[in-house]
Design a protein around this motif. Structure first.
Motif, PDB file in Angstrom:
ATOM      1  N   LYS A  88       0.343  -1.107  -0.186  1.00  0.00           N
ATOM      2  CA  LYS A  88      -0.069   0.389   0.095  1.00  0.00           C
ATOM      3  C   LYS A  88       0.884   1.525   0.422  1.00  0.00           C
ATOM      4  O   LYS A  88       2.152   1.270   0.005  1.00  0.00           O
ATOM      5  N   GLU A  89       0.170   2.825  -0.819  1.00  0.00           N
ATOM      6  CA  GLU A  89       0.814   4.023  -0.876  1.00  0.00           C
ATOM      7  C   GLU A  89       2.295   3.957  -1.405  1.00  0.00           C
ATOM      8  O   GLU A  89       3.633   4.169  -0.521  1.00  0.00           O
ATOM      9  N   GLN A 103      -4.272   9.621   4.766  1.00  0.00           N
ATOM     10  CA  GLN A 103      -3.372   8.236   5.347  1.00  0.00           C
ATOM     11  C   GLN A 103      -4.267   7.981   7.126  1.00  0.00           C
ATOM     12  O   GLN A 103      -5.342   8.559   7.722  1.00  0.00           O
TER      13      GLN A 103
END
Ligand code: FAD
Length: 375
Positions: free
Chosen positions: A94-95, A218
């Motif tokens: 992720k990210e 986030q």
């Protein structure tokens, strides 16, 4: 007295990469820990977030020209190929972050192999360096002489695994300036007005947080000491003092709930029920449908979209992933990493005034700055 051509202080990320680059030379590595790469081992939840798909100077605090010059030479793709050729292929999570498949040992084992020709001196702390014809390095156990010294001893974060101020002490003893240091990538403690957040300990939710001219969307983690999670860690890098602003409903407009006839806690808003309950108590509104609220109550509820507050402080170096600030990069030659004040003295890694966001940027910096060394 031990005599070496090159002494590297620190067997962390940058020091190990430096030793790997100069493995044909007569190199000593000194570290106060009993093992190499203790930070790599615990990083990224044990899987080491080694770099990111997108890496550029905007992901760092520090002099962007200096940072770019160093990152451009050994970027994320070069780091990934360096690892891949040696049998470690980090995977994308992720990210846009790259992590080791199984564990950080995949990277540590590479460096164990890379530094085989260097002489390792573990469990000894460097206390000071002076320069006569060569450098004299005094540790708590021995004395070393070296023609060239690479200071790769990191910042002040996580003293329990060896962090010390030695890089700054050495730099200052040779006339360098230190840009003010402070804990970064760290949780915030909260002021009395935000004590309601402590009641939410354990809850995690996505929020958008604005600080200075930066914005992060986030996860926020409520903790019993205050707030943490990726969004807070990133915010802490850019926060000095004053207000930050949180949107607890990122990408959602409150307008679409104006005619909603469900009570808030029973799911009108896409937020954890416990959060809504505690937030409503904090802003002193009873649980009811938005359609039944008066203007004043809607006004209070709309704070969910731009909750501004000043953190009290942070959790300190014992919990901070990195140290913001460090040795002034104006005094370091970006072509070689050599001090502009002292020939044959080099500084790399986190001890410099360069600090990355969360997401693999700090290891990328440690490795890129080590690769830039020209001894
Ligand atoms: C819990 C945690 C998780 C992290 N996770 C990530 C992540 O996933 N991704 C990322 O990019 N960054 C992460 N970081 C940040 C990253 O670990 C550092 O930025 C990076 O290790 C800095 O590399 P360095 O070589 O400059 O210093 P370090 O890796 O800290 O190495 C410095 C070495 O010098 C030694 N030393 C210090 N003082 C002395 C002395 N007086 N004498 C001898 N030796 C000394 C230390 O023992 C240490 O081994 C994390 C940090 C922490 C604390």
């Amino acid at each position: 007295m031990h005599k070496f051509d090159i002494v590297i202080i620190g067997a962390g990320a940058s020091g190990l990469m430096a030793a790997s680059k100069y493995r044909e030379k007569n190199v000593a590595i000194i570290d106060s820990n009993g093992k190499i790469a203790e930070k790599i081992k615990i990083s990224g939840g044990g899987k080491c977030n080694v770099t990111n798909v997108n890496v550029n100077a905007q992901n760092y605090l520090g002099d962007s020209t200096f940072i770019s010059e160093i990152l451009n030479d050994f970027d994320q793709n070069k780091l990934l190929s360096f690892l891949k050729i040696r049998g470690c292929t980090p995977i994308l999570k992720k990210e846009h972050q790259y992590f080791c498949k199984q564990s950080a040992s995949e990277i540590i084992n590479i460096f164990r192999d890379e530094i085989k020709s260097s002489t390792l001196f573990l469990n000894q702390s460097v206390l000071s360096i002076t320069k006569q014809e060569y450098f004299i390095i005094q540790t708590d156990r021995e004395i070393f002489e070296a023609k060239q010294v690479v200071v790769a001893s990191g910042g002040l974060s996580y003293p329990k695994i060896g962090a010390s101020a030695i890089a700054y002490d050495i730099a200052q003893s040779f006339g360098h300036n230190i840009c003010k240091t402070s804990p970064a990538l760290v949780g915030f403690t909260v002021q009395k007005d935000q004590f309601w957040m402590k009641e939410l300990s354990g809850i995690s939710m996505k929020v958008q947080c604005k600080v200075a001219n930066k914005s992060f969307c986030q996860d926020l983690l409520f903790a019993h000491k205050g707030i943490s999670g990726p969004v807070v860690l990133n915010t802490s890098l850019y926060w000095q003092k004053g207000l930050i602003e949180m949107d607890f409903l990122p990408n959602i407009s409150l307008k679409k709930y104006l005619k909603n006839s469900n009570k808030l806690i029973s799911s009108a808003l896409p937020l954890p029920k416990r959060f809504i309950k505690v937030f409503l108590a904090h802003v002193k509104i009873n649980d009811k449908p938005v359609s039944a609220m008066n203007d004043e109550e809607i006004q209070k509820l709309s704070i969910l979209k731009n909750y501004a507050f000043a953190p009290a402080g942070n959790f300190g170096y014992s919990k901070a992933e990195v140290t913001r600030g460090g040795i002034n990069t104006d005094e370091i030659n970006s072509d070689t990493m050599m001090s502009k004040l002292v020939d044959n003295l080099y500084f790399i890694g986190e001890c410099l005034d360069v600090t990355g966001e969360l997401g693999g940027y700090n290891f990328q910096w440690a490795f890129s700055s080590a690769k830039k060394l020209t001894l």
